[in-house]
Scaffold this motif. Structure first.
Motif, PDB file in Angstrom:
ATOM      1  N   UNK A   1      -6.686   6.503 -33.782  1.00  8.54           N
ATOM      2  CA  UNK A   1      -6.782   5.354 -34.685  1.00  8.54           C
ATOM      3  C   UNK A   1      -7.682   4.292 -34.054  1.00  8.54           C
ATOM      4  N   UNK A   2      -8.354   3.590 -34.915  1.00  8.90           N
ATOM      5  CA  UNK A   2      -9.189   2.455 -34.510  1.00  8.90           C
ATOM      6  C   UNK A   2      -8.716   1.251 -35.306  1.00  8.90           C
ATOM      7  N   UNK A   3      -8.517   0.158 -34.629  1.00 10.03           N
ATOM      8  CA  UNK A   3      -8.074  -1.075 -35.292  1.00 10.03           C
ATOM      9  C   UNK A   3      -9.156  -2.138 -35.143  1.00 10.03           C
ATOM     10  N   UNK A   4      -9.546  -2.719 -36.259  1.00  6.93           N
ATOM     11  CA  UNK A   4     -10.528  -3.809 -36.254  1.00  6.93           C
ATOM     12  C   UNK A   4      -9.800  -5.086 -36.639  1.00  6.93           C
ATOM     13  N   UNK A   5      -9.808  -6.057 -35.747  1.00  2.00           N
ATOM     14  CA  UNK A   5      -9.089  -7.305 -35.979  1.00  2.00           C
ATOM     15  C   UNK A   5     -10.041  -8.491 -35.883  1.00  2.00           C
ATOM     16  N   UNK A   6      -9.705  -9.555 -36.588  1.00  4.89           N
ATOM     17  CA  UNK A   6     -10.444 -10.814 -36.452  1.00  4.89           C
ATOM     18  C   UNK A   6      -9.445 -11.947 -36.269  1.00  4.89           C
ATOM     19  N   UNK A   7      -9.894 -12.994 -35.629  1.00  4.97           N
ATOM     20  CA  UNK A   7      -9.028 -14.159 -35.420  1.00  4.97           C
ATOM     21  C   UNK A   7      -9.891 -15.369 -35.103  1.00  4.97           C
ATOM     22  N   UNK A   8      -9.307 -16.536 -35.308  1.00  6.17           N
ATOM     23  CA  UNK A   8      -9.947 -17.792 -34.913  1.00  6.17           C
ATOM     24  C   UNK A   8      -9.243 -18.287 -33.662  1.00  6.17           C
ATOM     25  N   UNK A   9     -10.003 -18.450 -32.580  1.00  6.72           N
ATOM     26  CA  UNK A   9      -9.428 -18.865 -31.308  1.00  6.72           C
ATOM     27  C   UNK A   9      -9.727 -20.342 -31.071  1.00  6.72           C
ATOM     28  N   UNK A  10      -8.731 -21.172 -31.279  1.00  2.00           N
ATOM     29  CA  UNK A  10      -8.901 -22.614 -31.112  1.00  2.00           C
ATOM     30  C   UNK A  10      -9.145 -22.951 -29.640  1.00  2.00           C
TER      31      UNK A  10
END
Length: 369
Positions: free
Chosen positions: A272-281
Motif C-alpha cells: 500500500x502507498x499512502x499520500x497525505x497532505x497537511x498544513x504545518x503551522x
C-alpha cells in the motif's frame, strides 16, 4: 556581573524512570537547553564534544556567541523566535571548533515561554535523518541526460503524432487515452528540456496553485501503470491553501516518489502507498549559503509499507546513480531533490521501524495569491 540562576523546566518521567540529566546524556545528538534570555541552561555530553568545551563553560554562555553564524551577508534571526525552526546547510563557528557545516533544529518547550531545545546535527548525522547537501554528482547525471536528450526527443514527437492520428480516426473513441498520451509526451519533452540545464541555478517559474489536481494526476498515472496492483490511499487536508509551485515539476516529483514506493513494494504481501497532505503551522526553514529563511507549511507525504532504504545508501540517497535496485538508474530521487529545491522547498526521507513504514516528506512554500 552576577548571573541569575533559573530553574530548568521540569520533565516528569514515570516513577523510577530516567531523570532529566540521564535523558540529556542519552540523547544521540548534541543538545542544548536555552533560557528566554538566550543563555544556555544545560548541555549534554555530545554538545561538549562538538563544541570542544566543558559543560561548566557552556552553561551560562550566550547561545548566539557560542554558535556564531559564519556566513557574511546572510541575515539570521533564529535566536529571537518562539516558533520551531530548522536551519539547513549553514556554516557556523561552534564553541572552540573550526568552522563547520551543520543542520540546526530549534524547538520551543511547550508551556514554558521562551525556553527552547537546540539540537546540532553535523552533516554526517543530518544525512542519516534524511537531509543532504546538494549532490556532488549532479553534473555527471546531467552530462548523461544531455547526451540522451536529442535521441529521446525524436521518438517522442513520433509518438505524439501517432496519438493524434488515432484520435482523428476513431470518431472520438478512446479520446481520453489519446489525449493522455499527448499530454504525457508534452510533459516528458518539457522535462527533458529542463534536465538539459539541470546543473544551472535558474529557478523554476512558480506560481500559486492547487496541489490536489496535480497529486491526483500523478496517482492516476501510477494506478494505470507501475502501481496498478498496489492500493493507493489518499488522506488530504481539505483546508490546505494553495502552494507556490511549478505544476509540471510537482507532477514529476510525485510520479517519481510513487514509482520509488511501488518498486520498494515489489515483494510485499499487502502493498500500500499512502499520500497525505497537511498544513504545518510555524515550520520555518533557514537555508544556508546566503539564501536566507523560508516558511514551508505545505506538507506532502508519500508513505509505503515496504522494507525501507538499505542502510548502506542512506548517506547518499539523493545523489545521482545511487540505487538499491539492481536494475535501477538512481536518477529518480536525484531529480526529486533538484525539482523540490527549485521550488524553494525541501524533501527528506525517514523510516518508522515500529510501524514498518518509509516516508518521503516534501515541504513547500505557501502561495501568495
Amino acid at each position: 556581573m552576577t548571573a541569575t540562576m533559573t530553574t530548568i523546566p521540569s520533565l516528569r518521567p514515570q516513577q523510577d524512570g530516567p531523570s532529566l540529566s540521564e535523558l540529556m546524556t542519552a540523547l544521540p545528538v548534541a543538545t542544548l537547553v536555552v533560557r528566554p534570555d538566550n543563555s544556555i541552561a544545560d548541555a549534554n555530553v555530545r554538545a561538549e564534544t562538538l563544541l570542544n568545551m566543558a559543560r561548566s563553560a557552556i552553561v551560562g554562555s550566550d547561545i548566539a556567541r557560542t554558535i556564531r553564524m559564519a556566513e557574511m551577508g546572510a541575515r539570521f534571526d533564529i535566536w529571537h523566535s518562539n516558533k520551531p525552526i530548522a536551519a539547513y546547510d549553514i556554516r557556523v563557528h561552534a564553541g572552540r571548533t573550526a568552522e563547520m557545516e551543520i543542520d540546526l533544529m530549534i524547538a520551543p518547550i511547550v508551556d514554558h515561554e521562551g525556553w527552547r531545545v537546540v539540537s546540532i546535527h553535523t552533516q554526517s548525522q543530518a544525512r542519516k535523518i534524511g537531509h543532504r547537501g546538494t549532490a556532488g554528482g549532479a553534473r555527471s547525471a546531467i552530462g548523461a541526460a544531455a547526451i540522451l536528450a536529442h535521441e529521446i526527443k525524436n521518438p517522442l514527437s513520433g509518438i505524439r503524432g501517432a496519438a493524434q492520428l488515432l484520435e482523428s480516426g476513431n470518431d472520438g473513441r478512446d479520446a481520453a487515452l489519446t489525449q493522455l498520451i499527448c499530454n504525457e509526451v508534452d510533459r516528458i519533452a518539457a522535462l527533458i528540456d529542463r534536465m538539459q540545464d539541470f546543473t544551472t541555478d535558474r529557478t523554476l517559474e512558480c506560481r500559486s496553485g492547487n496541489i490536489y489536481p496535480l497529486i491526483d494526476r500523478a496517482a492516476n498515472i501510477a494506478a494505470a501503470g507501475f502501481a496498478k496492483d498496489i492500493r493507493i490511499i489518499k488522506s488530504y487536508d481539505p483546508s490546505l491553501p494553495f502552494a507556490n509551485i511549478n505544476e509540471d515539476a510537482l507532477v514529476q516529483v510525485m510520479i517519481n516518489l510513487l514509482k520509488n514506493a511501488a518498486e520498494a513494494l515489489e515483494h510485499s504481501r499487502k502493498p500500500r502507498i499512502r499520500v497525505e497532505t497537511a498544513f504545518r503551522h510555524g515550520v520555518s526553514v533557514v537555508v544556508g549559503k546566503g539564501k536566507g529563511s523560508a516558511v514551508l507549511p505545505i506538507e506532502i507525504l508519500v508513505v509505503d509499507n515496504g522494507p525501507g532504504v538499505p542502510e548502506h545508501i542512506l548517506d547518499h540517497l539523493f545523489n545521482p546513480f545511487i540505487t538499491g535496485r539492481r536494475d535501477g538508474t538512481g536518477l529518480g530521487l536525484a531529480l526529486v531533490d533538484k525539482l523540490v529545491r527549485d521550488m524553494s522547498g525541501f524533501v527528506q526521507y525517514s523510516r518508522d521501524h515500529e510501524a514498518g513504514e518509509s516516508t518521503f516528506r516534501i515541504l513547500l512554500p505557501m502561495g501568495t495569491g
